[in-house]
Design a protein around this motif. Sequence first.
Motif, PDB file in Angstrom:
ATOM      1  N   LEU A  72      34.942  47.091 107.774  1.00 43.17           N
ATOM      2  CA  LEU A  72      35.287  48.110 108.765  1.00 43.17           C
ATOM      3  C   LEU A  72      35.022  49.512 108.216  1.00 43.17           C
ATOM      4  O   LEU A  72      34.601  50.409 108.959  1.00 43.17           O
ATOM      5  N   HIS A  73      35.234  49.688 106.926  1.00 50.48           N
ATOM      6  CA  HIS A  73      34.958  50.989 106.303  1.00 50.48           C
ATOM      7  C   HIS A  73      33.478  51.342 106.413  1.00 50.48           C
ATOM      8  O   HIS A  73      33.121  52.487 106.760  1.00 50.48           O
ATOM      9  N   PHE A  74      32.610  50.405 106.119  1.00 47.22           N
ATOM     10  CA  PHE A  74      31.174  50.673 106.207  1.00 47.22           C
ATOM     11  C   PHE A  74      30.777  51.088 107.624  1.00 47.22           C
ATOM     12  O   PHE A  74      29.949  51.991 107.803  1.00 47.22           O
ATOM     13  N   ALA A  75      31.340  50.410 108.624  1.00 43.42           N
ATOM     14  CA  ALA A  75      31.022  50.767 110.008  1.00 43.42           C
ATOM     15  C   ALA A  75      31.490  52.184 110.322  1.00 43.42           C
ATOM     16  O   ALA A  75      30.797  52.949 111.010  1.00 43.42           O
ATOM     17  N   THR A  80      27.868  53.458 112.933  1.00 42.16           N
ATOM     18  CA  THR A  80      26.960  52.582 113.672  1.00 42.16           C
ATOM     19  C   THR A  80      27.688  51.299 114.034  1.00 42.16           C
ATOM     20  O   THR A  80      28.635  50.895 113.351  1.00 42.16           O
ATOM     21  N   ASP A  81      27.243  50.689 115.110  1.00 41.58           N
ATOM     22  CA  ASP A  81      27.849  49.426 115.532  1.00 41.58           C
ATOM     23  C   ASP A  81      26.919  48.245 115.270  1.00 41.58           C
ATOM     24  O   ASP A  81      27.042  47.197 115.881  1.00 41.58           O
ATOM     25  N   GLY A  88      35.982  49.814 122.357  1.00 36.57           N
ATOM     26  CA  GLY A  88      35.585  49.806 123.759  1.00 36.57           C
ATOM     27  C   GLY A  88      34.573  48.746 124.103  1.00 36.57           C
ATOM     28  O   GLY A  88      34.437  48.372 125.276  1.00 36.57           O
ATOM     29  N   ASP A  89      33.851  48.239 123.121  1.00 34.65           N
ATOM     30  CA  ASP A  89      32.922  47.135 123.358  1.00 34.65           C
ATOM     31  C   ASP A  89      33.736  45.880 123.659  1.00 34.65           C
ATOM     32  O   ASP A  89      34.660  45.537 122.916  1.00 34.65           O
ATOM     33  N   PRO A  90      33.432  45.174 124.751  1.00 32.27           N
ATOM     34  CA  PRO A  90      34.205  43.972 125.078  1.00 32.27           C
ATOM     35  C   PRO A  90      34.139  42.889 124.006  1.00 32.27           C
ATOM     36  O   PRO A  90      34.984  41.986 123.982  1.00 32.27           O
ATOM     37  N   LEU A  91      33.150  42.960 123.118  1.00 29.53           N
ATOM     38  CA  LEU A  91      33.051  41.975 122.038  1.00 29.53           C
ATOM     39  C   LEU A  91      33.975  42.294 120.860  1.00 29.53           C
ATOM     40  O   LEU A  91      34.198  41.441 120.005  1.00 29.53           O
ATOM     41  N   SER A 159      26.263  40.144 113.992  1.00 31.88           N
ATOM     42  CA  SER A 159      27.404  40.944 113.541  1.00 31.88           C
ATOM     43  C   SER A 159      27.753  40.532 112.123  1.00 31.88           C
ATOM     44  O   SER A 159      27.190  39.588 111.559  1.00 31.88           O
ATOM     45  N   ALA A 160      28.721  41.236 111.554  1.00 29.34           N
ATOM     46  CA  ALA A 160      29.186  40.892 110.211  1.00 29.34           C
ATOM     47  C   ALA A 160      29.745  39.478 110.159  1.00 29.34           C
ATOM     48  O   ALA A 160      29.741  38.853 109.094  1.00 29.34           O
TER      49      ALA A 160
END
Length: 212
Positions: A72-75, A80-81, A88-91, A159-160
């Motif tokens: 989460l820190h890197f994001a 960037t997503d 807010g992204d439903p995923l 994703s991660a």
Amino acid sequence: MYLLYARPGWGSALAEVQLDWYGLPYRIETVGDLFEDSAARERLTLVNPLAQIPTLVLPDGTVMTESAAITLHFADVTKTDSLVPAPGDPLRPGFLRWLVFLVANLYPTFTYADDPARFVAHEAARAGFRDAVDAYAQRLWRVVEQTAGTPYFLGDRLSALDIYLAIMTHWRPRRAWFAEHCPKLAAIAAQTDSNPRLASVWQRNFAAADEA
């Protein structure tokens, strides 16, 4: 520059692959086998009292542990997503649920079973303990399998979570078991393996295992 305490094929790969992915500057401090090398454990304890990896030192000297926190820190830092769905992204709720599930439920099964002597005093009981923990891990993997999408865990987007699955399926019970019992997870791992942006990290961490 980031400093990552790492050992090829271990949990530090979870952070290493993301450092590569985001193009963040870093160097690696290779650590010895933390199960076999008491000196390596003592050295890492000076940075992380639990002597576990990944252990990441940020450019300002702050120490971060716990792979989910690092993810989460890197994001946040890169804004960037590309690996973490944005607020807010439903995923995002599903991503957060399964990220924490992997690190809170499955990752500890390796902690306990990799070296049962740390948790079970009587040598005669250690094999049974490891077998029980491994069986529990397989049960948990089947839970993850039921929710997994295709071609990636969240469906169409990488994703991660897919990075976690690609790395963790190299560990017990290993890729052949996943191919038989959790084919969706095996397919996700294979799909993630094929991403050219990850090739150098896979080579550094898993080439020897893949050739074995």
